[in-house]
Design an enzyme around this catalytic site. Sequence first.
Site, PDB file in Angstrom:
ATOM      1  N   ASN A  15       0.839  -1.214   0.000  1.00 48.66           N
ATOM      2  CA  ASN A  15       0.000   0.000   0.000  1.00 48.66           C
ATOM      3  C   ASN A  15       0.869   1.257   0.000  1.00 48.66           C
ATOM      4  OD1 ASN A  15      -3.058  -0.406   0.210  1.00 48.66           O
ATOM      5  ND2 ASN A  15      -2.234  -1.995   1.559  1.00 48.66           N
ATOM      6  N   HIS A 104      -8.136  -0.656   6.927  1.00 45.12           N
ATOM      7  CA  HIS A 104      -8.405  -1.951   7.550  1.00 45.12           C
ATOM      8  C   HIS A 104      -8.953  -2.896   6.476  1.00 45.12           C
ATOM      9  CE1 HIS A 104      -9.145  -4.661  10.870  1.00 45.12           C
ATOM     10  NE2 HIS A 104     -10.287  -4.977  10.275  1.00 45.12           N
ATOM     11  N   GLU A 174      -7.501  -2.190  -2.130  1.00 40.69           N
ATOM     12  CA  GLU A 174      -6.734  -1.174  -1.381  1.00 40.69           C
ATOM     13  C   GLU A 174      -5.878  -0.337  -2.324  1.00 40.69           C
ATOM     14  OE1 GLU A 174      -6.241  -3.160   3.027  1.00 40.69           O
ATOM     15  OE2 GLU A 174      -4.698  -3.640   1.565  1.00 40.69           O
TER      16      GLU A 174
HETATM   17  C1  GAR Z   1      -3.195  -4.365   4.357  1.00 40.44           C
HETATM   18  O1  GAR Z   1      -4.089  -5.300   3.809  1.00 40.44           O
HETATM   19  C2  GAR Z   1      -3.871  -3.552   5.438  1.00 40.44           C
HETATM   20  O2  GAR Z   1      -5.228  -3.351   5.229  1.00 40.44           O
HETATM   21  C3  GAR Z   1      -3.646  -4.425   6.640  1.00 40.44           C
HETATM   22  O3  GAR Z   1      -2.326  -4.904   6.499  1.00 40.44           O
HETATM   23  C4  GAR Z   1      -2.068  -5.074   5.110  1.00 40.44           C
HETATM   24  C5  GAR Z   1      -0.711  -4.478   4.809  1.00 40.44           C
HETATM   25  O4  GAR Z   1      -0.309  -4.807   3.511  1.00 40.44           O
HETATM   26  N1  GAR Z   1      -3.824  -3.683   7.856  1.00 40.44           N
HETATM   27  C6  GAR Z   1      -4.352  -4.226   8.953  1.00 40.44           C
HETATM   28  O5  GAR Z   1      -4.686  -5.388   9.018  1.00 40.44           O
HETATM   29  C7  GAR Z   1      -4.524  -3.256  10.126  1.00 40.44           C
HETATM   30  N2  GAR Z   1      -5.401  -3.803  11.109  1.00 40.44           N
HETATM   31  P1  GAR Z   1       0.899  -4.045   2.838  1.00 40.44           P
HETATM   32  O6  GAR Z   1       2.051  -4.047   3.839  1.00 40.44           O
HETATM   33  O7  GAR Z   1       1.231  -4.866   1.620  1.00 40.44           O
HETATM   34  O8  GAR Z   1       0.440  -2.667   2.499  1.00 40.44           O
END
Ligand code: GAR
Length: 188
Positions: A15, A104, A174
Amino acid sequence: MAKKIIILASGNGSNAEEIMRYFKVSSVADVSCVISNKREAGVFERAKSFDVPCVWLNKSYFESNEIVNYLNDLKPDLIVLAGFLLKIPKKLIQLFPNKIINIHPALLPKHGGKGMFGKHVHQAVKDSGDSHTGITIHYVNENYDEGGIIFQAQVGIDSNDDPDSIAQKIHKLEHKHFPEVINQILNK
Ligand code: GAR
Protein backbone atom coordinates in the site's frame (compact mmCIF):
# COMPACT_ATOMS: atom_id res chain seq x y z
CA MET A 1 2.56 24.30 -1.75
CA ALA A 2 2.56 20.50 -1.80
CA LYS A 3 1.21 18.91 1.36
CA LYS A 4 3.18 16.44 3.43
CA ILE A 5 2.23 12.80 3.88
CA ILE A 6 4.01 10.55 6.35
CA ILE A 7 3.45 6.81 6.04
CA LEU A 8 3.74 4.40 8.97
CA ALA A 9 4.05 0.76 7.92
CA SER A 10 5.10 -2.43 9.70
CA GLY A 11 5.34 -4.91 6.85
CA ASN A 12 5.53 -5.60 3.17
CA GLY A 13 4.48 -2.10 2.18
CA SER A 14 2.49 -2.72 -0.99
CA ASN A 15 0.00 0.00 0.00
CA ALA A 16 2.83 2.38 0.84
CA GLU A 17 4.26 1.71 -2.62
CA GLU A 18 0.99 2.57 -4.37
CA ILE A 19 0.72 5.78 -2.36
CA MET A 20 4.31 6.76 -3.23
CA ARG A 21 3.65 5.97 -6.92
CA TYR A 22 0.48 8.05 -6.96
CA PHE A 23 1.97 11.13 -5.31
CA LYS A 24 5.27 11.00 -7.18
CA VAL A 25 3.45 12.57 -10.12
CA SER A 26 1.02 14.74 -8.13
CA SER A 27 1.37 18.39 -7.19
CA VAL A 28 -1.07 17.94 -4.28
CA ALA A 29 1.29 16.20 -1.87
CA ASP A 30 4.61 14.44 -1.38
CA VAL A 31 5.35 11.39 0.70
CA SER A 32 8.05 12.99 2.80
CA CYS A 33 8.94 10.01 4.95
CA VAL A 34 8.18 6.35 5.63
CA ILE A 35 8.52 5.17 9.21
CA SER A 36 8.51 1.55 10.34
CA ASN A 37 8.76 -0.18 13.69
CA LYS A 38 10.18 -3.32 11.99
CA ARG A 39 13.79 -3.20 10.95
CA GLU A 40 13.34 -5.90 8.30
CA ALA A 41 10.10 -4.52 6.85
CA GLY A 42 9.76 -4.84 3.07
CA VAL A 43 8.51 -1.27 2.97
CA PHE A 44 12.10 0.03 3.31
CA GLU A 45 13.19 -1.33 -0.08
CA ARG A 46 10.05 0.08 -1.66
CA ALA A 47 10.66 3.52 -0.14
CA LYS A 48 14.27 3.51 -1.33
CA SER A 49 13.15 2.75 -4.88
CA PHE A 50 11.07 5.95 -4.79
CA ASP A 51 13.86 7.95 -3.11
CA VAL A 52 11.62 8.51 -0.11
CA PRO A 53 13.50 8.82 3.20
CA CYS A 54 12.76 5.93 5.55
CA VAL A 55 13.34 5.55 9.24
CA TRP A 56 13.23 2.64 11.66
CA LEU A 57 11.97 3.58 15.13
CA ASN A 58 11.62 0.84 17.71
CA LYS A 59 8.51 0.02 19.69
CA SER A 60 9.62 1.80 22.86
CA TYR A 61 10.26 4.97 20.84
CA PHE A 62 6.67 4.80 19.61
CA GLU A 63 5.47 4.41 23.17
CA SER A 64 7.49 7.38 24.46
CA ASN A 65 7.10 11.13 24.14
CA GLU A 66 9.88 11.11 21.56
CA ILE A 67 7.57 10.05 18.75
CA VAL A 68 5.35 13.04 19.49
CA ASN A 69 8.27 15.47 19.17
CA TYR A 70 9.62 13.63 16.13
CA LEU A 71 6.37 13.81 14.17
CA ASN A 72 5.61 17.32 15.38
CA ASP A 73 8.92 18.52 13.92
CA LEU A 74 8.06 16.96 10.55
CA LYS A 75 4.79 18.95 10.40
CA PRO A 76 2.76 16.43 8.40
CA ASP A 77 -0.58 17.29 6.81
CA LEU A 78 -1.60 13.64 6.97
CA ILE A 79 -0.23 10.56 8.74
CA VAL A 80 -1.20 7.40 6.90
CA LEU A 81 -1.14 3.99 8.56
CA ALA A 82 -0.58 1.44 5.80
CA GLY A 83 -0.34 -1.92 7.52
CA PHE A 84 0.99 -0.36 10.74
CA LEU A 85 0.46 -2.68 13.67
CA LEU A 86 1.33 -0.70 16.79
CA LYS A 87 -1.32 1.18 18.71
CA ILE A 88 -1.13 4.92 18.14
CA PRO A 89 -0.47 6.69 21.46
CA LYS A 90 -3.21 8.96 22.78
CA LYS A 91 -0.90 11.98 22.77
CA LEU A 92 -0.35 11.63 19.01
CA ILE A 93 -4.08 11.45 18.37
CA GLN A 94 -4.53 14.63 20.41
CA LEU A 95 -1.73 16.39 18.55
CA PHE A 96 -3.06 15.46 15.10
CA PRO A 97 -6.87 15.45 15.32
CA ASN A 98 -8.38 14.02 12.10
CA LYS A 99 -4.94 13.88 10.55
CA ILE A 100 -4.22 10.20 11.15
CA ILE A 101 -5.95 7.64 8.94
CA ASN A 102 -5.79 3.86 8.77
CA ILE A 103 -6.76 1.21 6.25
CA HIS A 104 -8.40 -1.95 7.55
CA PRO A 105 -8.86 -5.05 5.36
CA ALA A 106 -12.54 -5.69 6.18
CA LEU A 107 -15.85 -3.89 6.38
CA LEU A 108 -15.74 -2.32 9.83
CA PRO A 109 -17.32 -2.56 12.35
CA LYS A 110 -17.08 -6.24 11.41
CA HIS A 111 -13.78 -8.05 11.96
CA GLY A 112 -11.92 -5.22 13.69
CA GLY A 113 -10.26 -4.64 17.05
CA LYS A 114 -7.11 -5.73 18.82
CA GLY A 115 -5.28 -8.60 17.11
CA MET A 116 -7.29 -8.23 13.93
CA PHE A 117 -4.76 -7.59 11.22
CA GLY A 118 -3.74 -9.13 7.92
CA LYS A 119 -4.39 -12.85 7.68
CA HIS A 120 -6.30 -13.00 10.98
CA VAL A 121 -8.92 -10.74 9.44
CA HIS A 122 -9.22 -12.80 6.24
CA GLN A 123 -9.48 -16.01 8.28
CA ALA A 124 -12.27 -14.46 10.38
CA VAL A 125 -14.11 -13.38 7.23
CA LYS A 126 -13.79 -16.90 5.80
CA ASP A 127 -14.97 -18.49 9.07
CA SER A 128 -17.96 -16.16 9.26
CA GLY A 129 -19.29 -17.42 5.92
CA ASP A 130 -19.86 -13.84 4.73
CA SER A 131 -20.67 -13.46 1.04
CA HIS A 132 -18.59 -10.32 0.74
CA THR A 133 -15.79 -8.44 2.42
CA GLY A 134 -14.01 -5.19 1.68
CA ILE A 135 -11.85 -2.36 2.90
CA THR A 136 -12.39 0.48 5.35
CA ILE A 137 -10.42 3.71 5.45
CA HIS A 138 -11.05 5.53 8.71
CA TYR A 139 -9.75 8.18 11.09
CA VAL A 140 -7.73 6.84 13.98
CA ASN A 141 -9.00 7.35 17.50
CA GLU A 142 -8.01 5.85 20.83
CA ASN A 143 -9.65 2.47 20.17
CA TYR A 144 -8.52 0.01 17.54
CA ASP A 145 -10.56 0.36 14.32
CA GLU A 146 -13.28 2.55 15.85
CA GLY A 147 -12.58 5.99 14.37
CA GLY A 148 -14.95 7.69 11.92
CA ILE A 149 -15.31 5.88 8.61
CA ILE A 150 -14.18 7.83 5.55
CA PHE A 151 -14.59 5.23 2.81
CA GLN A 152 -15.56 1.61 2.24
CA ALA A 153 -15.52 -0.63 -0.83
CA GLN A 154 -16.80 -4.20 -1.13
CA VAL A 155 -15.81 -7.33 -2.97
CA GLY A 156 -17.65 -10.66 -3.25
CA ILE A 157 -16.21 -13.90 -1.91
CA ASP A 158 -17.32 -17.45 -2.50
CA SER A 159 -16.80 -20.85 -0.97
CA ASN A 160 -13.66 -21.43 -3.06
CA ASP A 161 -11.92 -18.43 -1.52
CA ASP A 162 -9.37 -19.02 1.22
CA PRO A 163 -7.57 -16.40 3.36
CA ASP A 164 -4.85 -16.03 0.69
CA SER A 165 -7.24 -15.41 -2.17
CA ILE A 166 -9.27 -13.05 0.02
CA ALA A 167 -6.04 -11.17 0.81
CA GLN A 168 -5.35 -10.81 -2.91
CA LYS A 169 -8.81 -9.40 -3.57
CA ILE A 170 -8.41 -6.99 -0.67
CA HIS A 171 -4.99 -5.76 -1.76
CA LYS A 172 -6.37 -5.07 -5.22
CA LEU A 173 -9.15 -2.94 -3.74
CA GLU A 174 -6.73 -1.17 -1.38
CA HIS A 175 -4.27 -0.30 -4.13
CA LYS A 176 -7.07 1.04 -6.30
CA HIS A 177 -8.74 3.23 -3.68
CA PHE A 178 -6.31 4.19 -0.91
CA PRO A 179 -4.19 6.74 -2.85
CA GLU A 180 -7.31 8.32 -4.35
CA VAL A 181 -9.01 8.66 -0.96
CA ILE A 182 -5.86 10.25 0.49
CA ASN A 183 -5.87 12.68 -2.43
CA GLN A 184 -9.50 13.58 -1.72
CA ILE A 185 -8.81 14.18 1.97
CA LEU A 186 -5.87 16.45 1.16
CA ASN A 187 -7.93 18.42 -1.36
CA LYS A 188 -10.71 19.19 1.11
C1 GAR B 1 -3.20 -4.36 4.36
O1 GAR B 1 -4.09 -5.30 3.81
C2 GAR B 1 -3.87 -3.55 5.44
O2 GAR B 1 -5.23 -3.35 5.23
C3 GAR B 1 -3.65 -4.43 6.64
O3 GAR B 1 -2.33 -4.90 6.50
C4 GAR B 1 -2.07 -5.07 5.11
C5 GAR B 1 -0.71 -4.48 4.81
O4 GAR B 1 -0.31 -4.81 3.51
N1 GAR B 1 -3.82 -3.68 7.86
C6 GAR B 1 -4.35 -4.23 8.95
O5 GAR B 1 -4.69 -5.39 9.02
C7 GAR B 1 -4.52 -3.26 10.13
N2 GAR B 1 -5.40 -3.80 11.11
P1 GAR B 1 0.90 -4.04 2.84
O6 GAR B 1 2.05 -4.05 3.84
O7 GAR B 1 1.23 -4.87 1.62
O8 GAR B 1 0.44 -2.67 2.50
